[in-house]
Design a protein around this motif. Structure first.
Motif, PDB file in Angstrom:
ATOM      1  N   GLY A 183       6.807 -14.346  37.167  1.00 49.21           N
ATOM      2  CA  GLY A 183       7.364 -12.418  37.624  1.00 49.21           C
ATOM      3  C   GLY A 183       8.393 -12.172  38.331  1.00 49.21           C
ATOM      4  O   GLY A 183       9.620 -12.820  38.421  1.00 49.21           O
ATOM      5  N   PRO A 184       7.886 -12.644  40.565  1.00 50.08           N
ATOM      6  CA  PRO A 184       8.684 -12.081  41.085  1.00 50.08           C
ATOM      7  C   PRO A 184      10.029 -13.791  41.273  1.00 50.08           C
ATOM      8  O   PRO A 184      11.325 -13.881  41.737  1.00 50.08           O
ATOM      9  CB  PRO A 184       8.364 -12.311  42.819  1.00 50.08           C
ATOM     10  CG  PRO A 184       6.574 -12.367  42.536  1.00 50.08           C
ATOM     11  CD  PRO A 184       6.558 -12.858  41.169  1.00 50.08           C
ATOM     12  N   VAL A 185       9.459 -15.253  40.571  1.00 49.15           N
ATOM     13  CA  VAL A 185      10.735 -16.151  40.798  1.00 49.15           C
ATOM     14  C   VAL A 185      11.677 -15.835  39.787  1.00 49.15           C
ATOM     15  O   VAL A 185      12.579 -16.336  40.539  1.00 49.15           O
ATOM     16  CB  VAL A 185       9.967 -17.522  40.568  1.00 49.15           C
ATOM     17  CG1 VAL A 185      10.838 -18.859  40.733  1.00 49.15           C
ATOM     18  CG2 VAL A 185       8.495 -17.612  41.684  1.00 49.15           C
ATOM     19  N   LEU A 186      11.357 -16.058  38.541  1.00 52.81           N
ATOM     20  CA  LEU A 186      11.928 -15.618  37.208  1.00 52.81           C
ATOM     21  C   LEU A 186      11.739 -14.652  36.777  1.00 52.81           C
ATOM     22  O   LEU A 186      13.477 -14.169  36.025  1.00 52.81           O
ATOM     23  CB  LEU A 186      11.467 -16.637  36.380  1.00 52.81           C
ATOM     24  CG  LEU A 186      11.353 -18.347  36.112  1.00 52.81           C
ATOM     25  CD1 LEU A 186      10.638 -18.678  35.393  1.00 52.81           C
ATOM     26  CD2 LEU A 186      12.702 -19.121  36.726  1.00 52.81           C
ATOM     27  N   GLY A 187      11.569 -13.393  37.282  1.00 54.76           N
ATOM     28  CA  GLY A 187      11.474 -12.217  36.578  1.00 54.76           C
ATOM     29  C   GLY A 187      11.229 -12.239  35.178  1.00 54.76           C
ATOM     30  O   GLY A 187      11.918 -10.884  34.977  1.00 54.76           O
ATOM     31  N   ALA A 188      10.495 -12.892  34.688  1.00 51.74           N
ATOM     32  CA  ALA A 188      10.577 -12.915  33.342  1.00 51.74           C
ATOM     33  C   ALA A 188       9.647 -12.152  32.862  1.00 51.74           C
ATOM     34  O   ALA A 188       9.410 -11.518  31.884  1.00 51.74           O
ATOM     35  CB  ALA A 188      10.560 -14.179  32.596  1.00 51.74           C
ATOM     36  N   ILE A 189       8.624 -11.956  33.611  1.00 51.54           N
ATOM     37  CA  ILE A 189       7.373 -11.179  33.213  1.00 51.54           C
ATOM     38  C   ILE A 189       7.224  -9.080  34.277  1.00 51.54           C
ATOM     39  O   ILE A 189       7.011  -9.741  35.663  1.00 51.54           O
ATOM     40  CB  ILE A 189       5.869 -11.728  32.986  1.00 51.54           C
ATOM     41  CG1 ILE A 189       6.316 -12.223  32.094  1.00 51.54           C
ATOM     42  CG2 ILE A 189       4.606 -10.735  32.817  1.00 51.54           C
ATOM     43  CD1 ILE A 189       4.942 -13.139  31.783  1.00 51.54           C
ATOM     44  N   PRO A 190       7.846  -7.703  33.711  1.00 53.88           N
ATOM     45  CA  PRO A 190       7.386  -6.770  34.539  1.00 53.88           C
ATOM     46  C   PRO A 190       5.768  -6.388  35.306  1.00 53.88           C
ATOM     47  O   PRO A 190       6.192  -6.071  36.243  1.00 53.88           O
ATOM     48  CB  PRO A 190       8.530  -6.290  34.409  1.00 53.88           C
ATOM     49  CG  PRO A 190       7.721  -6.438  32.363  1.00 53.88           C
ATOM     50  CD  PRO A 190       8.068  -8.277  32.128  1.00 53.88           C
ATOM     51  N   ALA A 191       5.103  -7.626  34.835  1.00 57.98           N
ATOM     52  CA  ALA A 191       4.056  -6.872  35.243  1.00 57.98           C
ATOM     53  C   ALA A 191       3.689  -6.826  36.970  1.00 57.98           C
ATOM     54  O   ALA A 191       4.680  -8.256  37.705  1.00 57.98           O
ATOM     55  CB  ALA A 191       3.238  -7.821  34.539  1.00 57.98           C
ATOM     56  N   PRO A 192       3.221  -6.182  37.101  1.00 57.87           N
ATOM     57  CA  PRO A 192       2.629  -6.371  39.021  1.00 57.87           C
ATOM     58  C   PRO A 192       2.150  -7.529  38.949  1.00 57.87           C
ATOM     59  O   PRO A 192       1.461  -7.971  38.720  1.00 57.87           O
ATOM     60  CB  PRO A 192       1.281  -5.580  39.330  1.00 57.87           C
ATOM     61  CG  PRO A 192       2.079  -4.020  37.893  1.00 57.87           C
ATOM     62  CD  PRO A 192       1.947  -4.662  36.605  1.00 57.87           C
ATOM     63  N   TYR A 193       2.292  -8.055  40.786  1.00 55.08           N
ATOM     64  CA  TYR A 193       1.884  -9.267  40.670  1.00 55.08           C
ATOM     65  C   TYR A 193       0.347  -9.466  40.704  1.00 55.08           C
ATOM     66  O   TYR A 193       0.305 -10.347  39.993  1.00 55.08           O
ATOM     67  CB  TYR A 193       3.185 -10.369  41.898  1.00 55.08           C
ATOM     68  CG  TYR A 193       2.149 -11.334  42.481  1.00 55.08           C
ATOM     69  CD1 TYR A 193       2.206 -12.209  41.577  1.00 55.08           C
ATOM     70  CD2 TYR A 193       1.809 -11.369  43.514  1.00 55.08           C
ATOM     71  CE1 TYR A 193       2.338 -13.660  42.184  1.00 55.08           C
ATOM     72  CE2 TYR A 193       0.598 -12.623  43.792  1.00 55.08           C
ATOM     73  CZ  TYR A 193       1.687 -13.087  43.457  1.00 55.08           C
ATOM     74  OH  TYR A 193       0.401 -15.182  44.162  1.00 55.08           O
TER      75      TYR A 193
END
Length: 260
Positions: free
Chosen positions: A63-73
């Protein structure tokens, strides 16, 4: 909602699910090897803490690092933690019930069938009906569905995948605890091996059987320590090296007459 620009094919959910499933499987293998060294609650704590850490780390990277999955953390981390717990507890449960074949069975169930029918690389609508049913019932397929719902469908179908993951994790933990607690009383109730009687050691007193004697029974007398023979009927210090054979009555009378 369109796909993320770093995940144009929508495969990020599959890869993160595969990595978390593999980590839970590897952890369970190590726990199986440490079963004789760790108490049941320590094994449960280790797998639970590792599952939570796997979910937090994998969700942060995807999520936050690569931004590959836009789901909430946090919801994403919760889903991945459930997936890791389901993989770990299921593998450990199969190894406990089945024995050495439990690990290959868990590999076939979770890694081979589970990931191939997860529906990430091939949509579930394009799979055969049997594969579609298996996909919804196994942890990898349930995790891929949950990640897709969190990312692109506003969690509209999240309940069924979460229920599947919780059922696998909690059910395997309950079965594992039941089997372990059932084996422990059986081991305590098993009869202890009987020890052989302790052999007699030199220097200890042995009980000497009593032998009744009569007046007509010749008695063997023992010599003193200074090798002088004692008179019949007088108790002396016994030494097993010197024995005096019993004298006949006629010999004793003759010896007495000679002395006179």
């Amino acid at each position: 909602m369109p796909l993320d620009r770093y995940d144009a094919r929508g495969l990020a959910g599959f890869y993160v699910s595969f990595g978390v499933t593999l980590s839970g499987f590897a952890l369970a293998q190590n726990v199986v090897g440490l079963s004789s060294l760790l108490h049941l609650r320590h094994r449960f704590t280790l797998m639970a803490v590792f599952a939570a850490a796997s979910g937090l780390v994998a969700a942060a990277i995807a999520g936050p690092v690569l931004g590959a999955i836009p789901a909430p953390y946090l919801p994403l981390a919760f889903v991945l933690a459930l997936l890791a717990a389901a993989a770990a507890f299921t593998t450990k449960m199969l190894a406990t019930y089945v024995g050495p074949l439990g690990i290959p069975l868990a590999t076939l169930l979770l890694l081979t069938v589970g990931n191939s029918t997860s529906g990430a690389t091939i949509g579930t609508d394009l799979m055969p009906s049997g594969a579609r049913t298996v996909s919804a019932l196994l942890p990898p397929g349930a995790a891929v569905r949950a990640i897709a719902d969190l990312s692109y469908f506003q969690s509209s179908h999240l309940l069924a995948p979460l229920a599947t993951l919780i059922l696998w994790a909690a059910g395997s933990a309950v079965l594992l605890a039941f089997r372990t607690t059932k084996q422990r009383p059986a081991a305590l109730a098993s009869p202890q091996p009987q020890t052989a009687p302790t052999p007699h050691r030199s220097g200890e007193d042995r009980p000497t059987p009593h032998r009744a004697t009569t007046d007509h029974t010749p008695t063997t007398h023992w010599a003193d320590t200074d090798e002088r023979h004692s008179a019949p009927g007088i108790s002396t210090t016994r030494h097993p090296a010197f024995t005096v054979p019993p004298k006949e009555p006629d010999t004793m009378l003759k010896a007495s007459s000679d002395c006179v």
